[in-house]
Design a protein around this motif. Structure first.
Motif, PDB file in Angstrom:
ATOM      1  N   ASN A  99      -4.442  16.356  12.505  1.00  0.00           N
ATOM      2  CA  ASN A  99      -4.659  15.671  11.561  1.00  0.00           C
ATOM      3  C   ASN A  99      -3.345  15.707  10.291  1.00  0.00           C
ATOM      4  N   ASN A 100      -2.540  16.381  10.742  1.00  0.00           N
ATOM      5  CA  ASN A 100      -1.961  16.378   9.919  1.00  0.00           C
ATOM      6  C   ASN A 100      -0.676  15.414   9.483  1.00  0.00           C
ATOM      7  N   CYS A 101      -0.905  13.722  10.071  1.00  0.00           N
ATOM      8  CA  CYS A 101       0.205  12.698   9.798  1.00  0.00           C
ATOM      9  C   CYS A 101      -0.482  11.980   9.384  1.00  0.00           C
ATOM     10  N   GLN A 102      -0.902  11.730   8.222  1.00  0.00           N
ATOM     11  CA  GLN A 102      -1.514  10.656   8.018  1.00  0.00           C
ATOM     12  C   GLN A 102      -1.556   9.757   8.332  1.00  0.00           C
ATOM     13  N   GLY A 103      -2.134   8.504   8.910  1.00  0.00           N
ATOM     14  CA  GLY A 103      -1.954   7.101   9.067  1.00  0.00           C
ATOM     15  C   GLY A 103      -1.348   6.951  10.358  1.00  0.00           C
ATOM     16  N   SER A 104      -0.610   8.015  11.113  1.00  0.00           N
ATOM     17  CA  SER A 104       0.172   7.508  12.789  1.00  0.00           C
ATOM     18  C   SER A 104      -1.071   8.222  13.724  1.00  0.00           C
ATOM     19  N   SER A 105      -0.662   8.340  14.151  1.00  0.00           N
ATOM     20  CA  SER A 105      -1.384   7.776  15.638  1.00  0.00           C
ATOM     21  C   SER A 105      -2.366   9.337  15.818  1.00  0.00           C
ATOM     22  N   ARG A 106      -2.016  10.546  14.814  1.00  0.00           N
ATOM     23  CA  ARG A 106      -2.751  11.779  14.480  1.00  0.00           C
ATOM     24  C   ARG A 106      -4.531  11.591  14.122  1.00  0.00           C
ATOM     25  N   GLU A 148      -5.195   6.957   5.346  1.00  0.00           N
ATOM     26  CA  GLU A 148      -6.284   8.428   5.382  1.00  0.00           C
ATOM     27  C   GLU A 148      -7.969   8.288   5.782  1.00  0.00           C
ATOM     28  N   THR A 149      -7.471   9.690   7.234  1.00  0.00           N
ATOM     29  CA  THR A 149      -8.763   9.575   7.902  1.00  0.00           C
ATOM     30  C   THR A 149      -8.895  11.089   7.788  1.00  0.00           C
ATOM     31  N   ARG A 150     -10.447  11.543   7.798  1.00  0.00           N
ATOM     32  CA  ARG A 150     -10.908  12.813   7.995  1.00  0.00           C
ATOM     33  C   ARG A 150     -10.645  13.673   9.628  1.00  0.00           C
ATOM     34  N   ALA A 151     -11.029  14.281   9.010  1.00  0.00           N
ATOM     35  CA  ALA A 151     -10.458  15.308  10.463  1.00  0.00           C
ATOM     36  C   ALA A 151     -11.648  15.661  11.101  1.00  0.00           C
ATOM     37  N   TYR A 152     -11.072  14.519  12.451  1.00  0.00           N
ATOM     38  CA  TYR A 152     -12.686  15.023  13.445  1.00  0.00           C
ATOM     39  C   TYR A 152     -11.870  16.695  14.224  1.00  0.00           C
ATOM     40  N   THR A 153     -12.960  17.711  13.457  1.00  0.00           N
ATOM     41  CA  THR A 153     -12.611  18.980  14.358  1.00  0.00           C
ATOM     42  C   THR A 153     -12.339  19.248  15.882  1.00  0.00           C
ATOM     43  N   LYS A 154     -13.820  18.566  16.529  1.00  0.00           N
ATOM     44  CA  LYS A 154     -13.618  18.612  18.106  1.00  0.00           C
ATOM     45  C   LYS A 154     -12.605  18.189  18.544  1.00  0.00           C
ATOM     46  N   SER A 155     -11.991  17.248  17.740  1.00  0.00           N
ATOM     47  CA  SER A 155     -11.084  16.659  18.754  1.00  0.00           C
ATOM     48  C   SER A 155      -9.615  17.711  19.434  1.00  0.00           C
ATOM     49  N   ILE A 206       0.660  -0.862  -0.103  1.00  0.00           N
ATOM     50  CA  ILE A 206      -0.270  -0.158  -0.466  1.00  0.00           C
ATOM     51  C   ILE A 206       1.326   1.259  -0.022  1.00  0.00           C
ATOM     52  N   GLU A 207       0.335   2.638  -0.113  1.00  0.00           N
ATOM     53  CA  GLU A 207       0.767   3.485   0.186  1.00  0.00           C
ATOM     54  C   GLU A 207       2.085   3.589   1.307  1.00  0.00           C
ATOM     55  N   GLY A 208       3.415   4.804   0.941  1.00  0.00           N
ATOM     56  CA  GLY A 208       4.166   4.235   1.809  1.00  0.00           C
ATOM     57  C   GLY A 208       5.214   3.124   2.700  1.00  0.00           C
ATOM     58  N   THR A 209       4.794   1.494   1.652  1.00  0.00           N
ATOM     59  CA  THR A 209       5.501   0.845   1.760  1.00  0.00           C
ATOM     60  C   THR A 209       6.294  -0.238   0.474  1.00  0.00           C
ATOM     61  N   GLU A 210       6.752  -0.878   0.807  1.00  0.00           N
ATOM     62  CA  GLU A 210       7.257  -2.158  -0.510  1.00  0.00           C
ATOM     63  C   GLU A 210       6.851  -3.079   0.705  1.00  0.00           C
ATOM     64  N   GLY A 211       6.225  -2.788   1.449  1.00  0.00           N
ATOM     65  CA  GLY A 211       5.407  -4.343   2.391  1.00  0.00           C
ATOM     66  C   GLY A 211       6.498  -5.458   3.008  1.00  0.00           C
ATOM     67  N   ALA A 255       0.046   7.917   4.400  1.00  0.00           N
ATOM     68  CA  ALA A 255      -1.106   7.444   4.184  1.00  0.00           C
ATOM     69  C   ALA A 255      -2.027   8.306   2.977  1.00  0.00           C
ATOM     70  N   GLY A 256      -1.186   9.317   2.881  1.00  0.00           N
ATOM     71  CA  GLY A 256      -2.142   9.764   1.189  1.00  0.00           C
ATOM     72  C   GLY A 256      -1.129   9.436   0.491  1.00  0.00           C
ATOM     73  N   PHE A 257      -0.085  10.211   0.491  1.00  0.00           N
ATOM     74  CA  PHE A 257       0.770  10.092  -1.511  1.00  0.00           C
ATOM     75  C   PHE A 257       1.794  10.922  -0.939  1.00  0.00           C
ATOM     76  N   GLN A 258       2.862  10.581  -1.409  1.00  0.00           N
ATOM     77  CA  GLN A 258       4.936  11.444  -0.631  1.00  0.00           C
ATOM     78  C   GLN A 258       4.566  12.390  -0.465  1.00  0.00           C
TER      79      GLN A 258
END
Length: 756
Positions: free
Chosen positions: A422-429, A411-418, A118-123, A471-474
């Motif tokens: 949301n500036n590190c797609q796929g991470s703990s953010r 890739e996750t949509r931002a939950y504004t109330k959090s 998937i995006e970000g890895t060769e597996g 998780a987004g693009f490079q």
């Protein structure tokens, strides 16, 4: 089947759990710690033992890198014959479905080279020669073919606060059938795999003094109260109970310690319909029933393989199959035993059927061991029936159940109330967006549902070169990863920083990182108690609906912006988007402009990727300089440590002192100006505080610092002349020959050239 029979005959029912201690109050004493609700600890024996490298116990060893004929991480070289089992397979055009076109050998490709890439890895499937070394190369967040649940890591998680884990005995017959025959330890039989794993769990319990299989909520409280890890056994398999009588099998597995079951996994079975998921399993369903449905398209835009589908009222393509008569009877029988009904992987129709049975049983608790909240996921994933909609979460709340939050959030949509960027797609953010949506919006009790060893990638890192924020693009990943380096919170100082959620032992680190980001993790940290309360509700009397769940709020989710729109904002080189000044020295790069130093070693429009190197000394910091003369290792444009005094140099910037000198002030040596006192060894006048050195470039390159005036000498000395030139001399007593007043102790040299 023969092996399963042997194991069945060898397994005696578990002993009844001890009675819980009397607390002298109607209130149970709450246990501490967090829970992980979906963990495949013994999955090395899933798929007839033919997929994973590394056992749950013993030493973890280097793997062979997947080179044919590897013993792991490979499917057979050509799987096209599987599709050909169906007479209408010739009408199936899979060229538009990359994972299927590669997996089934269309165009001569090899499926295992593409699984998990998937995006970000060769597996780490197929040929993975760069992923052989345990500890340094695996596990990482993108591990799907190497052990993530070694007992040492499980204990690490326990010591970090995990007090309860649901261990899921797992297999999938289709995946087993796709593996090289020589890698299989036995014939493909899902329930045979489950039996082997069950025996492994019982053996683990018998030899371990820090973990124990829990047979009831009271027993689990005892285990956790004694400082041990409570293990709850569950089953996740598509061919549940095989073709045997399911009633007797349910009784038998309950007697052997199983307390939770998923009636359905990836495929429809005799108990009900499965949620539409990965295209591989649509092909697997097609191989079973040769059905192609043109009512709506999930496999491609025009058709769905294997499943009977239709559009729902919202226009979504969904599995039409719910719980069968056997499925409804199975769920009821589980409830009669106080077992936990896991709705993960149920089709939406099956979920509704299960809820109706729960209602009829005075709102018996239903839980989802591992899932994504549909509303906060990106549109591509939100289309997936496997994601959990808010109405299903309402069922969970109303019945007194809980939700196991998947830790693999792409890739996750931002939950504004959090309140969390949301500036590190796929991470703990990204995990934080979903968790806070579940906590604040859906208000559902949560634990982790990580799915280790579950054929799925995990939480990506926020730092480092191994797929951070990817998780987004490079270009976005590079940009966001750089933001993590310059903003708070910084690194934890553990493997989680650059390897992400590589194994179960790092779950406490994910919990800690969520808290540092600003998530309110109190409920998650105490989720073992929540699980036990749910289990107690299943086991004891219930007084109707647990929670009306009328306060669910799905607002606060930011509109999704497509990747192509975001990518268009970045500049391009050679037609590829990049993030300017996002890479530091030695990070991988494609173009000069990606590097803060504006210098990348890549060539030919990134045909060969490179790394960022220095352009000048300013790129290297205070203690290093940019080497630009020597084709070596380190070589040209590498930062190297500045040199100490008297090391050879060609320019001032190479020296810690900032000064390079020599006979011609060209190729010479480093020195610290005016750093040497009278009498100390020197090579240059500039080194001496006296500005005079006895060294000669060509005759005697090393000398000592000389005096140039009386002030350079002690108070009872003077600076000599003639044959004593530059040497401090003791002042002379009365009558001694002198040439000037400064030579005499009396400071008086008489006309007769003697000291007065």
């Amino acid at each position: 089947m023969a092996l399963a029979l042997v194991l069945t005959q060898g397994c005696s029912p578990v002993q009844p759990e001890p009675e819980a201690p009397q607390l002298g109050t109607n209130q149970q004493r709450a246990v501490s710690g967090f829970a992980e609700l979906h963990h495949h600890m013994f999955a090395e024996q899933a798929f007839a033992g033919g997929w994973f490298h590394g056992g749950h116990t013993g030493a973890l060893t280097r793997c062979d890198g997947g080179a044919p004929e590897s013993d792991h991480a490979r499917v057979r070289m050509d799987l096209s014959e599987l599709l050909n089992l169906c007479p209408n397979s010739g009408s199936v055009d899979l060229r538009g479905v990359p994972i299927l076109s590669q997996f089934f050998g269309i165009a001569g490709a090899v499926g295992s080279e593409f699984i998990g890439k998937i995006e970000g890895t060769e597996g780490d499937t197929g040929l993975h020669l760069g992923r052989r070394e345990v500890g340094s190369e695996w596990p990482r967040w993108d591990t799907i073919a190497h052990q993530q649940s070694w007992e040492g890591w499980l204990r690490q998680a326990h010591q970090g606060g995990m007090s309860l884990v649901v261990v899921s005995l797992v297999s999938n017959g289709f995946l087993c059938s796709a593996l090289p025959y020589q890698n299989l330890e036995r014939p493909c039989d899902e329930m045979a795999d489950v039996e082997v794993q069950l025996q492994m769990a019982r053996d683990f319990d018998a030899r371990t003094d820090w973990a124990e299989i829990a047979l009831s909520p009271a027993h689990a409280r005892q285990i956790i109260g004694a400082g041990k890890l409570a293990m709850v056994l569950s089953i996740e398999t598509s061919k549940l109970f095989g073709t045997r009588d399911w009633r007797s099998e349910l009784d038998r597995f309950h007697a052997l310690g199983v307390r939770s079951i998923q009636p359905v996994h990836q495929l429809d079975n005799r108990f009900g319909g499965a949620a539409l998921h990965n295209a591989i399993f649509q092909a697997a369903q097609f191989i079973e029933n040769c059905h192609i449905d043109f009512d709506c398209g999930v496999t491609t835009g025009s058709f769905t393989l294997g499943f009977d589908v239709a559009r729902d009222a919202a226009g979504n393509c969904r599995n039409t199959k719910g719980l069968t008569a056997d499925g409804k009877a199975l769920v009821q029988a589980m409830m009669n035993k106080g077992m936990l009904v896991d709705m993960a992987h149920l089709s939406e129709k099956s979920t509704q059927d299960a809820y109706a049975i729960a209602q009829a049983n005075n709102y018996y608790p239903l839980y989802i061991s591992h899932g994504h909240f549909r509303e906060v996921m990106n549109p591509k994933l939100a289309e997936d029936e496997k994601t959990t909609p808010s109405w299903a979460v309402r069922y969970v709340r109303q019945t007194g159940g809980m939700f196991g939050l998947r830790t693999a959030h792409d890739e996750t949509r931002a939950y504004t109330k959090s309140g969390i960027a949301n500036n590190c797609q796929g991470s703990s953010r990204s995990v934080a967006q979903a968790y806070e949506y579940g906590r604040q919006g859906l208000k559902v009790p949560m634990a982790f549902g990580a799915d280790f060893n579950g054929f799925i990638q995990q939480t990506r890192p926020r730092f480092g070169p191994h797929g951070a924020c990817s998780a987004g693009f490079q270009a976005e990943a590079d940009d966001q990863a750089h933001q993590q380096e310059v903003s708070w919170p910084g690194r934890l100082g553990t493997d989680f920083d650059e390897k992400g959620l590589a194994h179960v032992g790092l779950l406490p680190d994910l919990l800690r990182d969520l808290g540092r980001l600003g998530a309110n993790t109190a409920g998650l940290s105490g989720s073992s108690e929540t699980f036990l309360l749910m289990w107690e509700r299943a086991s004891g009397p219930r007084a109707g609906m647990a929670d009306p769940a009328s306060d669910i709020d799905t607002t606060g989710i930011a509109p999704y912006e497509d990747k192509s729109v975001r990518e268009a904002r970045y500049p391009t080189v050679c037609g590829m988007a990049y993030a300017p000044d996002s890479k530091t020295l030695n990070e991988g790069c494609r173009f000069d402009a990606e590097c803060i130093s504006d210098q990348c070693t890549s060539v030919l429009c990134s045909t060969f990727d490179g790394r960022c190197v220095c352009n000048d000394d300013g790129d290297c910091g205070a203690t290093s300089y940019c080497q630009n003369e020597i084709p070596a290792n380190p070589g040209d444009n590498d930062c190297v440590a500045k040199k100490g005094n008297w090391a050879s140099c060609s320019r001032d910037g190479q020296c810690l002192s900032g000064a390079c000198g020599g006979c011609a002030d060209a190729v010479g040596w480093c020195f610290t100006p005016r750093s040497k006192a009278y009498g100390q060894t020197c090579k240059s006048d500039k080194e001496c505080t006296t500005d005079r050195c006895s060294a000669d470039c060509y005759i005697n390159p090393t000398g000592s610092c000389l005096c140039d005036s009386d002030s350079h000498c002690a108070s009872n000395q003077y600076c000599g002349w003639g044959t004593n030139s530059g040497k401090c001399q003791n002042k002379k007593s009365r009558g001694a020959v002198c040439g000037s007043d400064r030579e005499c102790i009396s400071n008086n040299c008489r006309w007769s050239f003697t000291c007065a």
